[in-house]
Write an enzyme that holds these catalytic residues in place. Structure first.
Site, PDB file in Angstrom:
ATOM      1  N   CYS A   1       0.842  -1.198   0.000  1.00 23.68           N
ATOM      2  CA  CYS A   1       0.000   0.000   0.000  1.00 23.68           C
ATOM      3  C   CYS A   1       0.878   1.250   0.000  1.00 23.68           C
ATOM      4  O   CYS A   1       1.874   1.314   0.742  1.00 23.68           O
ATOM      5  CB  CYS A   1      -0.904  -0.004   1.231  1.00 23.68           C
ATOM      6  SG  CYS A   1      -2.021   1.431   1.311  1.00 23.68           S
TER       7      CYS A   1
ATOM      8  N   CYS B   1       0.565   4.795   6.900  1.00 25.23           N
ATOM      9  CA  CYS B   1      -0.064   4.622   8.213  1.00 25.23           C
ATOM     10  C   CYS B   1       0.888   3.847   9.131  1.00 25.23           C
ATOM     11  O   CYS B   1       1.259   2.709   8.829  1.00 25.23           O
ATOM     12  CB  CYS B   1      -1.387   3.884   8.067  1.00 25.23           C
ATOM     13  SG  CYS B   1      -2.499   4.585   6.826  1.00 25.23           S
TER      14      CYS B   1
ATOM     15  N   CYS C   1       0.227   0.092  10.206  1.00 27.49           N
ATOM     16  CA  CYS C   1      -0.233  -0.901   9.233  1.00 27.49           C
ATOM     17  C   CYS C   1       0.882  -1.769   8.653  1.00 27.49           C
ATOM     18  O   CYS C   1       1.827  -1.242   8.038  1.00 27.49           O
ATOM     19  CB  CYS C   1      -0.971  -0.197   8.101  1.00 27.49           C
ATOM     20  SG  CYS C   1      -1.733  -1.356   6.947  1.00 27.49           S
TER      21      CYS C   1
ATOM     22  N   CYS D   1     -17.184  -8.716   4.783  1.00 19.66           N
ATOM     23  CA  CYS D   1     -16.421  -7.494   4.550  1.00 19.66           C
ATOM     24  C   CYS D   1     -15.168  -7.808   3.741  1.00 19.66           C
ATOM     25  O   CYS D   1     -14.474  -8.789   4.023  1.00 19.66           O
ATOM     26  CB  CYS D   1     -16.033  -6.859   5.881  1.00 19.66           C
ATOM     27  SG  CYS D   1     -17.435  -6.544   6.981  1.00 19.66           S
TER      28      CYS D   1
ATOM     29  N   CYS E   1     -19.795  -5.387   2.677  1.00 18.58           N
ATOM     30  CA  CYS E   1     -19.029  -4.236   3.139  1.00 18.58           C
ATOM     31  C   CYS E   1     -17.698  -4.228   2.406  1.00 18.58           C
ATOM     32  O   CYS E   1     -17.120  -5.294   2.166  1.00 18.58           O
ATOM     33  CB  CYS E   1     -18.820  -4.298   4.648  1.00 18.58           C
ATOM     34  SG  CYS E   1     -17.857  -2.905   5.328  1.00 18.58           S
TER      35      CYS E   1
ATOM     36  N   CYS F   1     -19.431   2.704   7.812  1.00 18.32           N
ATOM     37  CA  CYS F   1     -18.691   1.986   8.855  1.00 18.32           C
ATOM     38  C   CYS F   1     -17.419   2.789   9.106  1.00 18.32           C
ATOM     39  O   CYS F   1     -16.561   2.877   8.226  1.00 18.32           O
ATOM     40  CB  CYS F   1     -18.367   0.568   8.395  1.00 18.32           C
ATOM     41  SG  CYS F   1     -17.333  -0.377   9.562  1.00 18.32           S
TER      42      CYS F   1
ATOM     43  N   ARG G   1     -18.418  -2.027  17.218  1.00 15.89           N
ATOM     44  CA  ARG G   1     -17.726  -3.298  16.957  1.00 15.89           C
ATOM     45  C   ARG G   1     -16.453  -3.426  17.768  1.00 15.89           C
ATOM     46  O   ARG G   1     -15.582  -2.559  17.735  1.00 15.89           O
ATOM     47  CB  ARG G   1     -17.382  -3.431  15.470  1.00 15.89           C
ATOM     48  CG  ARG G   1     -16.577  -4.712  15.159  1.00 15.89           C
ATOM     49  CD  ARG G   1     -16.366  -4.898  13.682  1.00 15.89           C
ATOM     50  NE  ARG G   1     -17.638  -5.107  13.016  1.00 15.89           N
ATOM     51  CZ  ARG G   1     -17.933  -4.642  11.807  1.00 15.89           C
ATOM     52  NH1 ARG G   1     -17.054  -3.918  11.144  1.00 15.89           N
ATOM     53  NH2 ARG G   1     -19.100  -4.891  11.266  1.00 15.89           N
TER      54      ARG G   1
END
Length: 374
Positions: A71, A75, A78, A115, A146, A206, A278
């Site tokens: 990616c 972040c 991550c 998801c 999702c 979400c 959640r």
């Protein structure tokens, strides 16, 4: 909650007055909730929870990484970021049939929502066409759908909605003030814009955050304030505990006190009475008592299965055993019969898994008397 669900749960639910839906919570008001004595905070959260939900029902989702690694985002939490060396290999977008098979297995195991997540800053056109077909095929199985694909524009959001996507996940991660300490490749405003595009397209939102990234208590309150300002509130609010992955900049950050994590769950429940809160990433590191407190504080959704996107998740057997000990059950979508079917599916799936493991264990221990050592 549907009328059928209310009828099914009347015996176990203590009715309370529905909480006022507000979008104007001040930061000092939210901090005052965090500062309440722990017992008082949980009591208040339980009152709100019981006014809007069956207190013993938990919505069950399964998460699949449909494109892993490399990616371009930075972040700091991550393992999929291409900026860090975490040992995670790059994988191409999964084939549609593989995704459908995983969705079928998730449904058989008791999930009501499937998801799918891709490690992108935003989807490319050629990939989006494949993703749209994934949504159509999974939706046709009778599951809620999702997706989390990074930033999307209005046209992409509209196309996802037309394909049948129910929810779009795009977390705010932390407070606006602390955000720059965690991410520099995407702005907070861009995250909020993506959520606005999702809502404009008619999909459900979400969105939540990650706790334990070195943020101050005020940052946790400010994150929830940002979520509360969304109109309507996100239908699903994942509260994640940081999973410290070796190779990421946050691998050595100080652990967050589990009680502070439970406080955040309770405050989220009070602030967003009608949202599913959640209990998300980090459950693998939580003992059963911490998870029980999270459910008591108002968490009513989990990811079910062995993995999240790239990190471990409590195994299905452990989840099933915990549900049994606490008297919890998968959330009823429409009728009691639906819930009975899901319960039976979960039990059958776990029994099959245990039988396979037992058979494998017998094979490992068996002695072949016909074999002769050289």
């Amino acid at each position: 909650m549907s009328q059928a669900s209310q009828a099914c749960t009347a015996d176990s639910q203590t009715l309370a007055a529905p909480a006022e839906i507000r979008h104007d919570w001040r930061l000092d008001e939210i901090e005052a909730l965090f500062a309440l004595p722990f017992n008082d905070l949980l009591y208040r959260a339980q009152q709100v929870h019981r006014a809007h939900f069956d207190p013993n029902a938990v919505q069950v989702s399964t998460l699949l990484s449909i494109k892993t690694g490399a990616c371009p985002e930075d972040c700091k939490y991550c393992p999929q970021s291409g900026h860090y060396n975490t040992g995670l290999g790059k994988e191409k977008l999964l084939e549609i049939e593989r995704v459908v098979e995983e969705a079928q297995a998730a449904k058989a195991a008791g999930a009501s929502r499937f998801c799918m997540g891709a490690a992108w800053k935003s989807p490319r056109e050629k990939d989006l066409e494949v993703v749209l077909e994934m949504v159509r095929r999974v939706k046709a199985l009778g599951l809620e759908t999702c997706m989390t694909l990074g930033m999307i524009d209005g046209d992409q959001a509209a196309r996802l909605a037309r394909a049948g996507l129910d929810y779009y996940n795009h977390n705010l991660d932390t407070s606006p003030d602390y955000y720059g300490e965690i991410i520099t490749t995407r702005t907070y405003a861009e995250r909020l814009d993506t959520l606005a595009q999702v809502r404009e397209a008619g999909m459900k939102v979400c969105s939540g955050g990650i706790l334990g990234m070195g943020e101050a208590p005020r940052d946790r309150a400010a994150l929830l304030q940002q979520l509360v300002r969304l109109e309507p509130h996100p239908e699903s609010v994942p509260i994640n505990m940081l999973i410290k992955v070796p190779g990421t900049p946050l691998e050595d950050v100080e652990d967050l006190d589990p009680i502070e994590f439970i406080r955040a769950i309770a405050v989220a429940r009070i602030l967003m009475p009608q949202s599913h809160v959640r209990l998300s990433a980090g459950r693998e590191q939580m003992d059963d008592s911490t998870q029980a407190l999270a459910f008591l504080a108002g968490a009513n959704s989990i990811f079910y299965g062995d993995r999240l996107l790239t990190t471990a998740n409590p195994q299905a057997e452990r989840d099933r055993a915990l549900f049994s000990r606490l008297g919890l059950h998968p959330e009823r979508r429409e009728t009691c019969a639906d819930d009975d079917w899901i319960q039976a599916s979960v039990e059958a799936d776990l029994a099959q898994q245990m039988a396979h493991r037992a058979a494998a264990r017998v094979g490992e221990l068996a002695y072949d008397a016909t074999s002769v050592e050289p």
